[in-house]
Write a protein that holds these residues in place. Structure first.
Motif, PDB file in Angstrom:
ATOM      1  N   VAL A 182      -8.708 -17.323  27.244  1.00 39.89           N
ATOM      2  CA  VAL A 182      -7.949 -16.166  27.980  1.00 39.89           C
ATOM      3  C   VAL A 182      -7.644 -16.586  29.413  1.00 39.89           C
ATOM      4  O   VAL A 182      -8.673 -16.767  30.079  1.00 39.89           O
ATOM      5  CB  VAL A 182      -8.679 -14.934  27.767  1.00 39.89           C
ATOM      6  CG1 VAL A 182      -7.841 -13.736  28.481  1.00 39.89           C
ATOM      7  CG2 VAL A 182      -8.799 -14.292  26.509  1.00 39.89           C
ATOM      8  N   ARG A 185      -4.743 -11.674  31.891  1.00 42.53           N
ATOM      9  CA  ARG A 185      -4.794 -10.336  31.295  1.00 42.53           C
ATOM     10  C   ARG A 185      -3.683  -9.302  31.852  1.00 42.53           C
ATOM     11  O   ARG A 185      -3.327  -9.395  32.915  1.00 42.53           O
ATOM     12  CB  ARG A 185      -6.006  -9.737  31.391  1.00 42.53           C
ATOM     13  CG  ARG A 185      -7.161 -10.330  30.655  1.00 42.53           C
ATOM     14  CD  ARG A 185      -8.453  -9.714  31.098  1.00 42.53           C
ATOM     15  NE  ARG A 185      -9.417 -10.518  30.535  1.00 42.53           N
ATOM     16  CZ  ARG A 185      -9.992  -9.924  29.290  1.00 42.53           C
ATOM     17  NH1 ARG A 185      -9.820  -8.832  28.985  1.00 42.53           N
ATOM     18  NH2 ARG A 185     -11.054 -10.800  28.744  1.00 42.53           N
TER      19      ARG A 185
ATOM     20  N   ILE B 145      -0.350 -13.602  17.812  1.00 43.21           N
ATOM     21  CA  ILE B 145       0.488 -13.641  18.825  1.00 43.21           C
ATOM     22  C   ILE B 145       1.496 -12.864  18.755  1.00 43.21           C
ATOM     23  O   ILE B 145       2.530 -12.918  17.707  1.00 43.21           O
ATOM     24  CB  ILE B 145       1.066 -15.168  19.390  1.00 43.21           C
ATOM     25  CG1 ILE B 145      -0.361 -16.008  19.672  1.00 43.21           C
ATOM     26  CG2 ILE B 145       1.981 -15.298  20.410  1.00 43.21           C
ATOM     27  CD1 ILE B 145      -0.979 -15.355  20.714  1.00 43.21           C
ATOM     28  N   SER B 147       3.981 -12.714  21.497  1.00 43.45           N
ATOM     29  CA  SER B 147       4.850 -12.866  22.624  1.00 43.45           C
ATOM     30  C   SER B 147       4.737 -14.559  22.840  1.00 43.45           C
ATOM     31  O   SER B 147       3.541 -15.081  23.167  1.00 43.45           O
ATOM     32  CB  SER B 147       4.710 -12.274  24.027  1.00 43.45           C
ATOM     33  OG  SER B 147       5.439 -12.920  24.845  1.00 43.45           O
ATOM     34  N   VAL B 156       3.053 -20.292  26.623  1.00 41.15           N
ATOM     35  CA  VAL B 156       2.503 -19.106  27.084  1.00 41.15           C
ATOM     36  C   VAL B 156       2.514 -18.085  25.953  1.00 41.15           C
ATOM     37  O   VAL B 156       3.557 -17.656  25.429  1.00 41.15           O
ATOM     38  CB  VAL B 156       2.978 -18.714  28.374  1.00 41.15           C
ATOM     39  CG1 VAL B 156       2.188 -17.407  28.742  1.00 41.15           C
ATOM     40  CG2 VAL B 156       3.040 -19.326  29.568  1.00 41.15           C
ATOM     41  N   LYS B 158       1.026 -14.520  23.996  1.00 36.67           N
ATOM     42  CA  LYS B 158       0.523 -13.217  24.513  1.00 36.67           C
ATOM     43  C   LYS B 158       0.003 -12.586  23.192  1.00 36.67           C
ATOM     44  O   LYS B 158       0.546 -12.685  22.206  1.00 36.67           O
ATOM     45  CB  LYS B 158       1.219 -12.303  25.180  1.00 36.67           C
ATOM     46  CG  LYS B 158       1.686 -12.770  26.637  1.00 36.67           C
ATOM     47  CD  LYS B 158       2.399 -11.755  27.288  1.00 36.67           C
ATOM     48  CE  LYS B 158       2.966 -12.369  28.637  1.00 36.67           C
ATOM     49  NZ  LYS B 158       4.032 -11.565  29.122  1.00 36.67           N
ATOM     50  N   ARG B 159      -1.416 -12.043  23.270  1.00 36.77           N
ATOM     51  CA  ARG B 159      -1.740 -11.311  22.122  1.00 36.77           C
ATOM     52  C   ARG B 159      -2.351  -9.955  22.679  1.00 36.77           C
ATOM     53  O   ARG B 159      -2.641  -9.603  23.723  1.00 36.77           O
ATOM     54  CB  ARG B 159      -2.999 -12.108  21.687  1.00 36.77           C
ATOM     55  CG  ARG B 159      -4.023 -11.235  20.870  1.00 36.77           C
ATOM     56  CD  ARG B 159      -4.781 -12.415  19.982  1.00 36.77           C
ATOM     57  NE  ARG B 159      -6.039 -12.424  20.155  1.00 36.77           N
ATOM     58  CZ  ARG B 159      -6.775 -13.319  19.872  1.00 36.77           C
ATOM     59  NH1 ARG B 159      -6.457 -14.294  18.845  1.00 36.77           N
ATOM     60  NH2 ARG B 159      -8.209 -13.307  20.036  1.00 36.77           N
ATOM     61  N   GLU B 160      -1.931  -8.873  21.811  1.00 29.71           N
ATOM     62  CA  GLU B 160      -2.407  -7.603  22.277  1.00 29.71           C
ATOM     63  C   GLU B 160      -3.895  -7.346  22.128  1.00 29.71           C
ATOM     64  O   GLU B 160      -4.630  -7.944  21.217  1.00 29.71           O
ATOM     65  CB  GLU B 160      -1.728  -6.403  21.393  1.00 29.71           C
ATOM     66  CG  GLU B 160      -0.460  -5.909  21.537  1.00 29.71           C
ATOM     67  CD  GLU B 160       0.093  -5.014  20.475  1.00 29.71           C
ATOM     68  OE1 GLU B 160      -0.352  -4.919  19.388  1.00 29.71           O
ATOM     69  OE2 GLU B 160       1.338  -4.286  20.907  1.00 29.71           O
ATOM     70  N   TRP B 165      -3.023  -6.826  27.229  1.00 28.95           N
ATOM     71  CA  TRP B 165      -2.547  -8.269  26.680  1.00 28.95           C
ATOM     72  C   TRP B 165      -3.459  -9.101  27.133  1.00 28.95           C
ATOM     73  O   TRP B 165      -3.956  -9.115  28.448  1.00 28.95           O
ATOM     74  CB  TRP B 165      -1.030  -8.715  27.358  1.00 28.95           C
ATOM     75  CG  TRP B 165       0.062  -7.886  26.566  1.00 28.95           C
ATOM     76  CD1 TRP B 165       0.729  -6.442  27.215  1.00 28.95           C
ATOM     77  CD2 TRP B 165       0.854  -8.021  25.601  1.00 28.95           C
ATOM     78  NE1 TRP B 165       1.559  -6.122  26.580  1.00 28.95           N
ATOM     79  CE2 TRP B 165       1.804  -6.974  25.392  1.00 28.95           C
ATOM     80  CE3 TRP B 165       0.723  -8.791  24.419  1.00 28.95           C
ATOM     81  CZ2 TRP B 165       2.774  -6.708  24.486  1.00 28.95           C
ATOM     82  CZ3 TRP B 165       1.822  -8.854  23.432  1.00 28.95           C
ATOM     83  CH2 TRP B 165       2.595  -7.831  23.394  1.00 28.95           C
ATOM     84  N   ASP B 166      -3.889 -10.023  26.280  1.00 24.33           N
ATOM     85  CA  ASP B 166      -4.537 -11.524  26.479  1.00 24.33           C
ATOM     86  C   ASP B 166      -3.535 -12.464  26.608  1.00 24.33           C
ATOM     87  O   ASP B 166      -2.598 -12.541  25.666  1.00 24.33           O
ATOM     88  CB  ASP B 166      -5.794 -11.622  25.576  1.00 24.33           C
ATOM     89  CG  ASP B 166      -6.805 -10.983  25.663  1.00 24.33           C
ATOM     90  OD1 ASP B 166      -7.243 -10.353  26.597  1.00 24.33           O
ATOM     91  OD2 ASP B 166      -7.815 -10.881  24.735  1.00 24.33           O
ATOM     92  N   ILE B 167      -3.446 -13.242  27.722  1.00 26.48           N
ATOM     93  CA  ILE B 167      -2.609 -14.409  27.952  1.00 26.48           C
ATOM     94  C   ILE B 167      -3.322 -15.437  27.639  1.00 26.48           C
ATOM     95  O   ILE B 167      -4.483 -15.928  28.296  1.00 26.48           O
ATOM     96  CB  ILE B 167      -1.913 -14.146  29.149  1.00 26.48           C
ATOM     97  CG1 ILE B 167      -1.318 -12.972  29.444  1.00 26.48           C
ATOM     98  CG2 ILE B 167      -0.904 -15.547  29.451  1.00 26.48           C
ATOM     99  CD1 ILE B 167      -0.916 -12.683  30.957  1.00 26.48           C
ATOM    100  N   GLU B 169      -2.612 -19.781  27.701  1.00 25.01           N
ATOM    101  CA  GLU B 169      -1.708 -21.084  27.963  1.00 25.01           C
ATOM    102  C   GLU B 169      -2.224 -22.219  27.406  1.00 25.01           C
ATOM    103  O   GLU B 169      -3.474 -22.408  27.628  1.00 25.01           O
ATOM    104  CB  GLU B 169      -1.733 -21.323  29.589  1.00 25.01           C
ATOM    105  CG  GLU B 169      -0.926 -20.243  30.397  1.00 25.01           C
ATOM    106  CD  GLU B 169      -1.322 -20.219  31.759  1.00 25.01           C
ATOM    107  OE1 GLU B 169      -1.031 -21.209  32.365  1.00 25.01           O
ATOM    108  OE2 GLU B 169      -2.023 -19.506  32.216  1.00 25.01           O
TER     109      GLU B 169
END
Lengths: 318, 253
Positions: A182, A185, B145, B147, B156, B158-160, B165-167, B169
């Motif tokens: 992560v 956020r 994922i 997004s 990049v 993204k996960r809910e 959201w957790d991002i 890279e």
């Protein structure tokens, strides 16, 4: 011995882990909990209160943020040193993800979303398929059985508290396991009640008729301190964002009351609503599957019933 | 960029299902077939990424000959070519499915920048095929994922996570498993269907080496007996409903 991976986010416990511990302590072997990262150390007492006799705290400077492969590597090292009969985690996004990495690395089989476990060789499990609308009895062969426990399948119950033996371990983690971590956020909007945690959910289906038709549902949700949900038909039509979808491919909700308005009750929706303690269906069709699945029903047009409900709720709260 | 999408043919179940007499499968005599919703979104995502970045896309499935129906559906949405890993129709567990996909990726010779999967198949719900493939190929993997953005040599994703959201890279090439909601899949056009019908499907027969997780049987869960209480008809039922809310303690702060 059984190793149980406790899920947390920067020290905040995911309550599904307590269900997993409750199931795990009944399997007839000593239960060892694993806490990954120093931030999780304070959770040792909670883990003990739900059945862990020993707690392993995995300490490493790079474990402050969630990194699935790194977490899996920590578990793999514990498997190598402790040689457990089974490893348990909860069947959540992160629980299934970490366990799958463990399975991939050790080449062991993994059974996701178990609701019953009989250890042995083979290990026999009953697990959820189709989001739990179908069950599978499966046999696993292997030196260590990798199992995740379906959320909401077992009620979390405390066991007589004792103070756990705490063991601190330091894993060897190379750069590669931090390729995926992560790195940023976006926090939930302040004051917004999350669908998964809401005590009341007001959900709408195709019967709501349009995006604008959700206005009264929003009002009822706000009055009752709840969240708005919807069916898959509604997100496919673009009336509401996917984040509000209740179902197998959306969010699993567990409110005290789910008010399902104009929802027919397809299996994939009922899977998402199964955790609700009570369901009130509002539907024009008394034969709709949602009515059969509900505890209470009002037969009628939601566009007339919901405004009347809003008015009554206001009166009751005044 | 080059993208591979992996999909699976599953029965299109709407309501209650019944099992075959040997309790090994869902009785599909009266059901149609489709792909898991997450995978339909993976197909759409691949088509969009190729439209935006150029390159080529392929779709792959492991299953019996009839699975070509789902491969053609994916090509009708805009995927360039298809690969069938043909089986006799028996169920392959997650480990053996992943091994067959890895072998096919190596044999294909194309260097994929992205391998897309659904987060989990709707039927078996194993949550692990994509991750196993990533490990075997030495690739990074992000799951669940909703997004995905290609940026420079990476992505990049993204996960809910608890309402936010957790991002992540990640460098490419990578394995990404997606969830429904990442996009709204298109309906294939008539022209797309015609084009897909004419295309060749590459085939291979992976070797069956047995399952590590063995299905003994399927069971339909017991429904909890309960009665629905009809509170009334139309808006007149509202006061009774509010009594229920009070009984359930919903107005207590």
């Amino acid at each position: 011995m059984i190793i149980a991976l406790i899920e947390h986010d920067r020290g905040k416990l995911n309550e599904s882990s307590l269900e997993m511990l409750t199931l795990g302590r009944g399997l007839g072997l000593p239960l060892h909990a694993v806490l990954i990262g120093e931030a999780a150390r304070p959770l040792a007492d909670r883990a003990a209160a739900f059945g862990a006799a020993t707690v392993h705290v995995v300490q490493h400077e790079r474990l402050a943020e969630y990194a699935p492969e790194a977490w899996a590597q920590c578990v793999v090292e514990l498997i190598e040193s402790l040689k457990p009969e089974a490893v348990l985690a909860s069947g959540t996004d992160r629980g299934n993800e970490v366990m799958a990495h463990v399975a991939a690395q050790t080449r062991l089989p993994m059974a996701a979303n178990c609701i019953e476990i009989k250890l042995g060789n083979p290990c026999v499990v009953t697990r959820a398929r189709w989001g739990g609308s179908l069950l599978e009895e499966a046999r696993l062969n292997g030196s260590t059985h990798l199992l995740t426990v379906a959320p909401l399948a077992v009620e979390a119950v405390e066991s007589p508290a004792r103070s756990p033996t705490i063991n601190t371990v330091t894993p060897t983690l190379d750069d590669k396991v931090f390729r995926v971590r992560v790195s940023g956020r976006v926090e939930a909007g302040a004051g917004k009640i999350s669908l998964a945690e809401a005590r009341v959910v007001v959900g709408g289906g195709r019967g709501v008729g349009s995006a604008e038709g959700f206005k009264p549902l929003e009002e009822l949700a706000e009055l009752m301190g709840g969240a708005v949900g919807c069916s898959r038909a509604v997100t496919s039509l673009g009336w509401r964002p996917h984040a509000e979808q209740v179902g197998q491919t959306g969010t699993r909700i567990a409110p005290d009351l789910y008010i399902a308005c104009g929802v027919s009750g397809a299996t994939q929706h009922l899977i998402g609503a199964r955790g609700s303690k009570h369901i009130l269906a509002i539907n024009t069709d008394a034969d709709a599957p949602i009515v059969a699945a509900a505890d209470y029903a009002i037969i009628g047009d939601l566009h007339e019933v919901i405004p009347a409900l809003c008015a009554e709720v206001k009166k009751a709260m005044a | 960029m080059n993208i591979l999408v992996c999909i699976k043919r599953i029965p299109a179940t709407g309501g209650k299902v019944s099992l075959t007499a040997d309790e090994q499968e869902i009785d599909t005599r009266h059901l149609g077939f489709t792909v898991s919703p997450h995978e339909e979104c993976a197909v759409e995502e691949a088509v969009r990424l190729i439209e935006a970045n150029g390159g080529s896309s392929a779709v792959l499935t492991l299953g019996a000959e009839v699975s070509t129906e789902q491969l053609r559906d994916a090509m009708a949405m805009g995927i360039d070519r298809a690969i069938l890993l043909e089986t006799d129709g028996r169920e392959w567990d997650a480990g053996s499915t992943a091994a067959a996909i890895v072998e096919a990726v190596r044999a294909d010779g194309m260097n994929f920048d992205l391998l897309l999967f659904g987060n989990e198949a709707a039927d078996t719900g194993d949550y692990q095929v994509g991750i196993r493939v990533a490990h075997a190929l030495g690739l990074p993997c992000v799951t669940g994922i909703k997004s995905l953005e290609i940026k420079g040599g990476g992505a990049v994703a993204k996960r809910e996570a608890s309402g936010g959201w957790d991002i992540f890279e990640i460098p490419l090439p990578a394995v990404v498993t997606v969830k429904e909601g990442i996009n709204l899949p298109r309906y294939p056009s008539f022209q797309g269907r015609l084009k897909a019908k004419k295309k060749d499907i590459a085939r291979a027969k992976p070797q069956w080496n047995g399952n590590q997780m063995e299905k003994a049987r399927l069971k339909i869960p017991k429904e909890q007996e309960h009665q629905v209480e009809i509170l009334g008809n139309g808006p007149g039922a509202a006061p009774k409903a509010v009594e229920v809310f009070q009984k359930l303690g919903l107005f207590q702060k």
